[in-house]
Design a protein around this motif. Structure first.
Motif, short mmCIF file in Angstrom:
data_model
loop_
_atom_site.label_atom_id
_atom_site.label_comp_id
_atom_site.label_asym_id
_atom_site.label_seq_id
_atom_site.Cartn_x
_atom_site.Cartn_y
_atom_site.Cartn_z
N ARG A 147 0.83 -1.20 0.00
CA ARG A 147 0.00 0.00 0.00
C ARG A 147 0.87 1.26 0.00
N LEU A 148 1.92 1.26 0.83
CA LEU A 148 2.82 2.41 0.88
C LEU A 148 3.52 2.62 -0.46
N CYS A 149 3.91 1.54 -1.10
CA CYS A 149 4.55 1.64 -2.43
C CYS A 149 3.58 2.25 -3.44
N LEU A 150 2.35 1.77 -3.43
CA LEU A 150 1.35 2.27 -4.38
C LEU A 150 1.03 3.74 -4.12
N ILE A 151 0.77 4.08 -2.88
CA ILE A 151 0.41 5.46 -2.53
C ILE A 151 1.56 6.41 -2.82
N GLY A 152 2.78 5.98 -2.51
CA GLY A 152 3.95 6.83 -2.72
C GLY A 152 4.52 6.78 -4.12
N GLY A 153 4.02 5.87 -4.94
CA GLY A 153 4.53 5.74 -6.30
C GLY A 153 5.92 5.12 -6.37
N PHE A 154 6.22 4.24 -5.44
CA PHE A 154 7.53 3.60 -5.40
C PHE A 154 7.48 2.24 -6.07
N GLU A 155 8.51 1.92 -6.82
CA GLU A 155 8.61 0.60 -7.44
C GLU A 155 9.34 -0.38 -6.53
N GLN A 156 10.25 0.13 -5.72
CA GLN A 156 11.09 -0.72 -4.88
C GLN A 156 10.68 -0.61 -3.41
N PRO A 157 10.21 -1.68 -2.81
CA PRO A 157 9.87 -1.65 -1.38
C PRO A 157 11.05 -1.21 -0.50
N ALA A 158 12.26 -1.54 -0.91
CA ALA A 158 13.43 -1.16 -0.12
C ALA A 158 13.54 0.36 0.00
N GLU A 159 13.11 1.07 -1.03
CA GLU A 159 13.16 2.53 -0.98
C GLU A 159 12.18 3.07 0.07
N VAL A 160 10.99 2.49 0.11
CA VAL A 160 9.99 2.90 1.11
C VAL A 160 10.54 2.62 2.51
N ILE A 161 11.10 1.44 2.70
CA ILE A 161 11.64 1.07 4.01
C ILE A 161 12.74 2.04 4.43
N THR A 162 13.64 2.35 3.51
CA THR A 162 14.73 3.28 3.80
C THR A 162 14.20 4.66 4.18
N LEU A 163 13.26 5.17 3.39
CA LEU A 163 12.69 6.49 3.68
C LEU A 163 11.94 6.50 5.01
N MET A 164 11.22 5.42 5.30
CA MET A 164 10.49 5.33 6.56
C MET A 164 11.46 5.30 7.76
N ILE A 165 12.56 4.61 7.62
CA ILE A 165 13.55 4.57 8.70
C ILE A 165 14.09 5.97 8.96
N HIS A 166 14.44 6.68 7.90
CA HIS A 166 14.97 8.03 8.08
C HIS A 166 13.92 8.98 8.65
N ALA A 167 12.68 8.85 8.19
CA ALA A 167 11.60 9.69 8.72
C ALA A 167 11.35 9.39 10.19
N ALA A 168 11.33 8.11 10.55
CA ALA A 168 11.13 7.73 11.95
C ALA A 168 12.28 8.23 12.82
N ASP A 169 13.49 8.15 12.31
CA ASP A 169 14.65 8.65 13.04
C ASP A 169 14.53 10.15 13.28
N HIS A 170 14.09 10.86 12.26
CA HIS A 170 13.91 12.32 12.39
C HIS A 170 12.86 12.63 13.46
N ILE A 171 11.75 11.92 13.42
CA ILE A 171 10.70 12.11 14.43
C ILE A 171 11.23 11.79 15.82
N ALA A 172 11.95 10.68 15.94
CA ALA A 172 12.48 10.26 17.24
C ALA A 172 13.44 11.30 17.83
N GLN A 173 14.24 11.91 16.98
CA GLN A 173 15.18 12.93 17.47
C GLN A 173 14.46 14.21 17.86
N ARG A 174 13.45 14.57 17.08
CA ARG A 174 12.74 15.82 17.31
C ARG A 174 11.73 15.72 18.45
N ASP A 175 11.02 14.58 18.52
CA ASP A 175 9.95 14.44 19.49
C ASP A 175 9.81 12.96 19.89
#
Length: 96
Positions: A43-71
């Motif tokens: 679903r995340l791949c489709l909504i985000g227009g990603f062909e590679q699930p690894a890209e979604v996972i990588t972006l989610m890790i970085h986004a979660a890390d950013h959230i964790a550091q900020r709040d």
């Protein structure tokens, strides 16, 4: 000096690529997914227009890390099991 053969050029290319990946700190992680998680990733791949699930996972890790550091409390809410269990989403392709 004789020209390198195709096999030698390919071997050199693989060696350079292995060295590059080592410099980048590449890690390979085997990942088992159960159906609900696989559906969510699709679903995340489709909504985000990603062909590679690894890209979604990588972006989610970085986004979660950013959230964790900020709040950290927002991150804790984001990854809470309680929040996950309360928000069940229909699998892709399901009909009501």
């Amino acid at each position: 000096m004789t020209a390198k053969s195709a096999a030698e050029r390919k071997r050199d290319q693989r060696k350079r690529e292995a060295e590059r990946l080592k410099r980048l700190g590449r890690r390979v992680m085997p990942l088992e997914l159960y159906q609900g998680t696989a559906d969510a990733l699709e679903r995340l791949c489709l909504i985000g227009g990603f062909e590679q699930p690894a890209e979604v996972i990588t972006l989610m890790i970085h986004a979660a890390d950013h959230i964790a550091q900020r709040d950290p409390s927002r991150f804790a809410e984001f990854v809470s099991v309680t929040g996950h269990a309360q928000e069940q989403v229909e699998p892709l392709g399901s009909t009501d």
